[in-house]
Design an enzyme around this catalytic site. Structure first.
Site, short mmCIF file in Angstrom:
data_model
loop_
_atom_site.label_atom_id
_atom_site.label_comp_id
_atom_site.label_asym_id
_atom_site.label_seq_id
_atom_site.Cartn_x
_atom_site.Cartn_y
_atom_site.Cartn_z
N HIS A 121 2.89 7.16 12.50
CA HIS A 121 1.63 6.88 13.18
C HIS A 121 0.55 7.85 12.71
O HIS A 121 -0.59 7.45 12.46
CB HIS A 121 1.85 6.99 14.70
CG HIS A 121 0.66 6.69 15.52
ND1 HIS A 121 0.03 5.46 15.54
CD2 HIS A 121 -0.04 7.47 16.39
CE1 HIS A 121 -0.99 5.50 16.38
NE2 HIS A 121 -1.05 6.71 16.90
N GLN A 133 0.45 9.36 9.82
CA GLN A 133 0.11 8.97 8.45
C GLN A 133 -0.89 7.81 8.46
O GLN A 133 -1.84 7.79 7.68
CB GLN A 133 1.37 8.54 7.68
CG GLN A 133 2.32 9.68 7.37
CD GLN A 133 1.69 10.65 6.41
OE1 GLN A 133 1.29 11.73 6.79
NE2 GLN A 133 1.57 10.26 5.17
N HIS A 192 -3.03 7.05 10.83
CA HIS A 192 -4.32 7.59 11.26
C HIS A 192 -5.03 8.30 10.11
O HIS A 192 -6.23 8.10 9.89
CB HIS A 192 -4.15 8.57 12.42
CG HIS A 192 -4.27 7.95 13.76
ND1 HIS A 192 -5.47 7.83 14.40
CD2 HIS A 192 -3.35 7.41 14.57
CE1 HIS A 192 -5.28 7.25 15.57
NE2 HIS A 192 -3.99 6.99 15.70
#
Length: 105
Positions: free
Chosen positions: A78, A80, A82
């Site tokens: 998650h 990564q 973002h």
């Protein structure tokens, strides 16, 4: 690295890149309403936040490339996501600001 350590790095990445994303979107709103005064200052802050997110990411990559076993979890993935979308958003917003500034002249 155990799963908890990787998750903490994921949280760091989400926090730094999320803050950068918010700053970028707010900056775009300001520029669209005619305020281009603080573009350089905000972009520098965004770049610093993205640098911190990237450093968190690099910690894990360095350990894994050094042979350490890493327990990957969804929180890191998650993070990564973002980071990568915020990096893309930074480039797009920078270009949009340039276009707004050219059309104003």
């Amino acid at each position: 690295m155990n799963k908890e350590e990787v998750a903490m790095l994921g949280f760091e990445i989400v926090a730094y890149s999320g803050d950068a994303r918010s700053k970028l979107l707010n900056l775009l709103k300001e520029v669209r309403s005619g305020n281009s005064e603080n573009v350089t200052e905000v972009m520098e802050k965004v770049d610093e936040l993205l640098k911190l997110a990237h450093e968190s990411q690099t910690q894990m990559l360095a350990k894994e490339s050094g042979g350490e076993e890493v327990e990957l979890g969804f929180i890191f993935v998650h993070g990564q996501d973002h980071l990568m979308t915020t990096l893309l958003l930074r480039d797009i917003i920078f270009d949009m600001i340039e276009l707004y500034n050219r059309s104003e002249k």
